[in-house]
Scaffold this motif. Structure first.
Motif, PDB file in Angstrom:
ATOM      1  N   GLN A  92       0.834  -1.194   0.000  1.00  0.00           N
ATOM      2  CA  GLN A  92       0.000   0.000   0.000  1.00  0.00           C
ATOM      3  C   GLN A  92       0.872   1.247   0.000  1.00  0.00           C
ATOM      4  O   GLN A  92       1.875   1.301   0.713  1.00  0.00           O
ATOM      5  CB  GLN A  92      -0.928   0.020   1.213  1.00  0.00           C
ATOM      6  N   GLU A  98     -12.932   3.598  -4.994  1.00  0.00           N
ATOM      7  CA  GLU A  98     -13.667   4.510  -4.112  1.00  0.00           C
ATOM      8  C   GLU A  98     -15.070   4.701  -4.676  1.00  0.00           C
ATOM      9  O   GLU A  98     -15.286   4.639  -5.890  1.00  0.00           O
ATOM     10  CB  GLU A  98     -12.954   5.856  -4.011  1.00  0.00           C
ATOM     11  N   THR A 121       0.526   5.783  -0.382  1.00  0.00           N
ATOM     12  CA  THR A 121      -0.287   6.984  -0.519  1.00  0.00           C
ATOM     13  C   THR A 121       0.293   7.817  -1.648  1.00  0.00           C
ATOM     14  O   THR A 121       1.415   8.308  -1.558  1.00  0.00           O
ATOM     15  CB  THR A 121      -0.305   7.797   0.789  1.00  0.00           C
ATOM     16  N   ALA A 160      -4.266   9.319  -2.432  1.00  0.00           N
ATOM     17  CA  ALA A 160      -5.064   8.103  -2.602  1.00  0.00           C
ATOM     18  C   ALA A 160      -4.268   6.895  -2.112  1.00  0.00           C
ATOM     19  O   ALA A 160      -3.069   6.791  -2.372  1.00  0.00           O
ATOM     20  CB  ALA A 160      -5.425   7.925  -4.068  1.00  0.00           C
ATOM     21  N   THR A 161      -4.932   5.995  -1.421  1.00  0.00           N
ATOM     22  CA  THR A 161      -4.282   4.764  -0.973  1.00  0.00           C
ATOM     23  C   THR A 161      -4.395   3.729  -2.075  1.00  0.00           C
ATOM     24  O   THR A 161      -5.476   3.201  -2.351  1.00  0.00           O
ATOM     25  CB  THR A 161      -4.928   4.225   0.309  1.00  0.00           C
ATOM     26  N   VAL A 162      -3.278   3.461  -2.731  1.00  0.00           N
ATOM     27  CA  VAL A 162      -3.273   2.523  -3.848  1.00  0.00           C
ATOM     28  C   VAL A 162      -2.628   1.214  -3.415  1.00  0.00           C
ATOM     29  O   VAL A 162      -1.824   1.172  -2.480  1.00  0.00           O
ATOM     30  CB  VAL A 162      -2.529   3.096  -5.075  1.00  0.00           C
ATOM     31  N   TYR A 163      -3.000   0.153  -4.111  1.00  0.00           N
ATOM     32  CA  TYR A 163      -2.391  -1.167  -3.916  1.00  0.00           C
ATOM     33  C   TYR A 163      -1.522  -1.455  -5.122  1.00  0.00           C
ATOM     34  O   TYR A 163      -1.937  -1.213  -6.269  1.00  0.00           O
ATOM     35  CB  TYR A 163      -3.472  -2.235  -3.760  1.00  0.00           C
ATOM     36  N   TRP A 210      -0.878  -0.712 -10.424  1.00  0.00           N
ATOM     37  CA  TRP A 210      -1.510  -0.219  -9.204  1.00  0.00           C
ATOM     38  C   TRP A 210      -3.022  -0.229  -9.376  1.00  0.00           C
ATOM     39  O   TRP A 210      -3.542  -0.252 -10.492  1.00  0.00           O
ATOM     40  CB  TRP A 210      -1.017   1.180  -8.839  1.00  0.00           C
ATOM     41  N   TYR A 211      -3.718  -0.187  -8.227  1.00  0.00           N
ATOM     42  CA  TYR A 211      -5.184  -0.224  -8.218  1.00  0.00           C
ATOM     43  C   TYR A 211      -5.690   0.680  -7.107  1.00  0.00           C
ATOM     44  O   TYR A 211      -5.117   0.749  -6.022  1.00  0.00           O
ATOM     45  CB  TYR A 211      -5.666  -1.650  -7.979  1.00  0.00           C
ATOM     46  N   TRP A 212      -6.779   1.373  -7.396  1.00  0.00           N
ATOM     47  CA  TRP A 212      -7.436   2.235  -6.400  1.00  0.00           C
ATOM     48  C   TRP A 212      -8.938   2.160  -6.607  1.00  0.00           C
ATOM     49  O   TRP A 212      -9.419   2.105  -7.750  1.00  0.00           O
ATOM     50  CB  TRP A 212      -6.960   3.676  -6.557  1.00  0.00           C
TER      51      TRP A 212
END
Length: 344
Positions: A43, A71, A45, A58-61, A67-69
Motif C-alpha cells: 500500500q 472509491e 499513498t 489516494a491509498t493505492v495497492y 496499481w489499483y485504487w
C-alpha cells in the motif's frame, strides 16, 4: 441464444448474465477488491493524475508493476471507481483504464460491469473496451482491433446484449494475471497511438476487418468446469505464450506471425498463410467442433499446416483424436498456473 448443430450433435453456447441486483454487485465488488488486495500487497499513498485534475493522497495497492485504487463516487452516475495503471515511483500515477461499475442495474454510461458464466457460475469483471485519456485516436474500436481481443456478449434481465471484454475473474487462483495483461495492453495501445502506429494504412484496414467480423453477435469461448485455475479469462495469455514460444523456436526467413479477428495466430509469408493455430480454453465438443471448423476454413490451402492448441489436463475424445489425425491437424498442449502459461 439459438442452438447450433454440428456433425449431428446439437449444443447450446454457454452464456454470461449481467449482475444487476445491488446485493449481487456488492458481493462481486467485495470479492474483486479482496482478490486484488491479496495480489497487490503493498500500500502507498500517492497522487493520481488525469486530464483535468488530480486525486491527491489516494491509498493505492501495487506490486511495483501495476496499481489499483477504488472509491465510491456519487454524482453523476453513482458508481464504484476501479482505477488501474502502470506503477511509477518518481512521479504521480497515471490512469491506464477506469473499469467503474454501477451500484445497481445496468448502466451503459459506465464502462465496467460484472457478469456470471451460466455454466460454471464464476463471476467476472468485464470492460466495454472504452478507453480514454484525451488523445485523438484512443477509442474502443481502435483498441480492440489493435489488441486482437475478442468481445464477448452478456445478457441482462431484459434480454438485451452488452458486448465487453473479460478483465479478470473476481476470485480464484491467479485471478489477477489477466487483469495485468489487460492493463499493459491498454497502456501499450495508448503509446502506439502517440507514436502514430495506428494511423497507418494497414491498421485502418485492420479496423475495417474488425468492424466486418463483429457486426454479427458472437458467443464466448468456454472454459473448464473442474480446474481451480480459470481458463476463460486466460485465452489472451495462451495466445501470447504461443507467440513467444514460436518466436523462440525461430520462424522461417521471410515469414511473420500474424493475428486477426478470424484466427488466433498464424504464420504467413506475404499474404499466404503457411500455418494456422486455434487456441481453445477447453475441450468440450462445442470447443473442438468450432476449432476444427475454423482450422479447415482458414487453413484450407494444401500447403497450410493446421494446429489445435488445448489444455494439457483435458483429454480429447477418441473420435476427435481420430478426426484430427485424418485431417492432419497437429495438437499442441499448454499448462496454466498462477504465474503464467507454458506450451508443451
Amino acid at each position: 441464444m439459438r442452438a447450433h448443430s454440428t456433425l449431428g450433435v446439437t449444443f447450446h453456447p454457454l452464456m454470461f448474465t449481467i449482475l444487476e441486483s445491488k446485493t449481487d454487485i456488492s458481493r462481486a465488488q467485495a470479492k474483486l477488491e479482496a482478490t486484488i488486495h491479496r495480489a497487490l500487497r503493498r500500500q502507498e499513498t500517492r497522487n493520481i493524475g488525469y486530464p483535468g485534475g488530480t486525486t491527491e493522497n489516494a491509498t493505492v495497492y501495487t506490486d511495483g508493476t501495476i496499481w489499483y485504487w477504488a472509491e465510491n463516487h456519487a454524482n453523476p452516475n453513482p458508481r464504484r471507481l476501479n482505477w488501474f495503471g502502470l506503477y511509477a515511483s518518481e512521479r504521480d500515477l497515471e490512469i491506464s483504464v477506469e473499469i467503474n461499475t454501477p451500484f445497481i442495474g445496468v448502466n451503459g454510461h459506465i464502462a465496467g460491469f460484472f457478469a456470471r458464466d451460466s455454466d460454471t457460475k464464476r463471476t467476472y469483471l468485464f470492460h466495454t473496451g472504452r478507453v480514454g485519456g484525451g488523445t485523438k485516436g484512443v477509442h474502443r474500436r481502435a483498441f480492440m482491433a489493435w489488441s486482437d481481443r475478442q468481445p464477448i456478449e452478456a445478457l441482462d434481465s431484459a434480454g438485451e446484449r452488452t458486448s465487453g471484454l473479460i478483465v479478470m475473474p473476481v476470485e480464484g487462483s491467479g485471478a489477477i494475471q489477466p487483469a495485468i495483461g489487460y492493463i499493459k495492453s491498454i497502456a501499450a495501445f495508448k503509446q502506439a497511438v502517440r507514436g502514430g502506429l495506428t494511423e497507418t494504412k494497414e491498421f485502418k484496414q485492420k479496423i475495417r476487418e474488425f468492424d466486418d467480423f463483429y457486426s454479427e453477435p458472437r458467443g464466448k469461448r468456454t472454459g473448464t468446469r473442474s480446474s481451480v485455475i480459470d481458463y476463460v479469462s486466460r485465452h489472451g495469455d495462451v495466445v501470447d505464450a504461443l507467440h513467444a514460444w514460436l518466436t523462440d523456436r525461430g520462424t522461417p526467413s521471410g515469414t511473420r506471425l500474424v493475428k486477426s479477428p478470424l484466427i488466433d495466430l498464424g504464420l504467413a509469408r506475404r499474404k499466404e498463410l503457411l500455418a494456422v493455430y486455434e487456441v481453445k480454453t477447453g475441450t468440450t465438443r462445442s470447443d473442438l467442433y468450432g476449432a476444427i471448423g475454423q482450422l479447415m476454413v482458414h487453413g484450407a490451402r494444401p500447403t497450410c499446416r493446421r494446429y489445435l492448441v488445448v489444455p494439457n489436463s483435458q483429454p480429447l475424445p477418441d473420435d476427435i483424436t481420430e478426426a484430427v489425425q485424418i485431417h492432419e491437424i497437429g495438437v499442441l498442449r499448454y499448462e496454466i498456473d498462477e504465474t503464467g502459461v507454458r506450451i508443451k
